[in-house]
Design an enzyme around this catalytic site. Structure first.
Site, PDB file in Angstrom:
ATOM      1  N   ALA A  47       0.833  -1.201   0.000  1.00 17.55           N
ATOM      2  CA  ALA A  47       0.000   0.000   0.000  1.00 17.55           C
ATOM      3  C   ALA A  47       0.869   1.253   0.000  1.00 17.55           C
ATOM      4  O   ALA A  47       1.826   1.347  -0.761  1.00 17.55           O
ATOM      5  CB  ALA A  47      -0.976  -0.028   1.170  1.00 17.55           C
ATOM      6  N   CYS A  48       0.571   2.216   0.873  1.00 18.07           N
ATOM      7  CA  CYS A  48       1.265   3.501   0.838  1.00 18.07           C
ATOM      8  C   CYS A  48       2.736   3.405   1.229  1.00 18.07           C
ATOM      9  O   CYS A  48       3.489   4.351   1.026  1.00 18.07           O
ATOM     10  CB  CYS A  48       0.559   4.498   1.757  1.00 18.07           C
ATOM     11  SG  CYS A  48      -1.105   4.937   1.187  1.00 18.07           S
ATOM     12  N   SER A  49       3.150   2.283   1.794  1.00 11.35           N
ATOM     13  CA  SER A  49       4.552   2.098   2.174  1.00 11.35           C
ATOM     14  C   SER A  49       5.358   1.369   1.110  1.00 11.35           C
ATOM     15  O   SER A  49       6.525   1.045   1.345  1.00 11.35           O
ATOM     16  CB  SER A  49       4.639   1.339   3.498  1.00 11.35           C
ATOM     17  OG  SER A  49       4.236   2.138   4.574  1.00 11.35           O
TER      18      SER A  49
ATOM     19  N   SER B  20       1.972   5.366  -2.390  1.00 14.73           N
ATOM     20  CA  SER B  20       3.392   5.078  -2.192  1.00 14.73           C
ATOM     21  C   SER B  20       4.303   6.165  -2.741  1.00 14.73           C
ATOM     22  O   SER B  20       5.446   6.330  -2.298  1.00 14.73           O
ATOM     23  CB  SER B  20       3.750   3.747  -2.860  1.00 14.73           C
ATOM     24  OG  SER B  20       3.682   3.846  -4.271  1.00 14.73           O
TER      25      SER B  20
END
Length: 387
Positions: free
Chosen positions: A158-160, A348
């Site tokens: 995901a965003c990481s 990300s």
């Protein structure tokens, strides 16, 4: 035992779509949809069977998020009250896919800044929150388009995803299996956002970033990677349920039909991005703040002395709180970079956009932090030092 090799962020790249949507434009389209929905369902609303939708405002959006505009691949579909989703036609298998295309654009920018031929890259990682397909891997398509040898694979945290990709690349460098690794972060976030949801329709934008991680003794300048740390904890508070096991029959046609008919709900609504924002804030902010401080201590870095932080661009309130906790005071604007006002949340890619656009003013030895946090929960810290 073989000597561990140090890794360097040698170059970054950015692709920004030509089209952007302001808060005023987005709110106008959303409120037109609300008026249409309430009019079409007036009888049910009057009978108490259907809850009336509430309009939004520019003031609400900016106060809730700090976002003022966002870049998107298709503006017209998003702003059409009868559709409210981007027009991104499916391409044939013989054409480059949309995700790969924007990844290649960002990669070409990074490679040009690197100043070396793409043939010197040994691996490609496509690290993003929503892949266009399960396989063949998006990374392999990007690898082919750029004429890169070696190997490639996709990864999704995901965003990481970008920081997890940097950590993976640095480990490849340390082990001696690669000299240079390309990480691309293509994010078509507008395609998994429910533009009919008042609480989240303003959150995301589209973009692609790229990072080249290289072995230190071959790098010309760049940023020493002092340390990387990753963390995950399972949570349902940010979720996207779309997948081949729960897809409706002929999903594109079903979505278009439902939206064209102005139905109260379409068959994909519960398979798009959803979150419980207050719970996410309460859980993630202390988790990330403590992780940064602890990791800095392990590396012998005084977190209050960081010259700059390039945090994930999710919400201005989260970023400001983390900045205060880490620095022990109110950060100056140049110390805690904010780009979500112009780009919105780009999953990300957010921390990489911040780093790419705002890494000026550093002297040799100055330290900074690239940090991500998001669904999973997932979080990543990458401490860097100007060479």
């Amino acid at each position: 035992m073989p000597q561990t090799r140090e890794a360097v962020i040698a170059a970054t790249g950015l692709f920004t779509p030509d089209q952007s949507v302001s808060n005023a434009e987005l709110v106008t389209a959303f409120n037109a949809y609300v008026d249409r929905f309430n009019a079409d369902n007036a009888a049910g609303i009057a009978a108490g069977e259907i809850e009336a939708l509430q309009p939004s405002s520019v003031e609400f959006v900016e106060k809730a998020s700090g976002i003022k505009s966002r870049f998107v691949l298709d503006k017209s579909g998003i702003l059409d009250p009868a559709r409210m989703t981007p027009h991104l036609p499916e391409r044939s298998n013989d054409e480059i896919s949309i995700l790969a295309e924007i990844a290649v654009r960002a990669a070409e920018d990074a490679i040009a800044r690197w100043g070396k031929p793409a043939s010197q890259i040994d691996a490609v990682l496509c690290a993003a929150s929503n892949m266009q397909r399960p396989y063949p891997a998006m990374a392999i398509e990007v690898q082919q388009a750029l004429g890169i040898g070696g190997f490639a694979f996709d990864m999704n945290v995901a965003c990481s995803s970008a920081t997890f990709g940097i950590k993976t690349a640095a480990d490849f460098i340390a082990s001696g299996s690669c000299r240079a690794v390309l990480i691309v972060n293509p994010e078509v976030c507008s395609a998994h956002l429910n533009f009919k949801d008042r609480d989240s329709h303003f959150i995301f934008g589209d973009v692609a970033t790229a990072v080249i991680v290289e072995v230190a003794d071959e790098a010309d300048g760049g940023w020493d990677i002092l340390g990387t740390r990753l963390k995950t904890e399972f949570s349902n508070n940010i979720r996207n349920n779309f997948g081949f096991l729960n897809r409706p029959a002929r999903p594109t046609q079903a979505l278009d039909s439902a939206q064209a008919n102005g139905e109260a709900a379409d068959p994909l609504t519960d398979r798009l991005f959803v979150q419980q924002g207050r719970k996410v804030f309460k859980d993630v902010v202390p988790m990330v703040s403590d992780m940064i401080v602890d990791h800095a201590g392990e590396l012998g870095i005084d977190p209050t002395g960081l010259k700059r932080m390039w945090l994930h661009q999710a919400n201005i309130n989260m970023n400001q709180f983390i900045g205060r906790k880490v620095l022990g005071r109110e950060p100056e604007p140049h110390e805690n970079v904010i780009i979500l006002d112009e780009y919105a949340n780009t999953s990300s890619a957010g921390s990489i956009i911040a780093f790419h656009l705002h890494n000026d003013g550093f002297e040799s030895g100055d330290t900074g932090l690239i940090c991500s946090f998001g669904a999973g929960y997932s979080a990543g810290t990458v401490f860097v030092r100007k060479r």
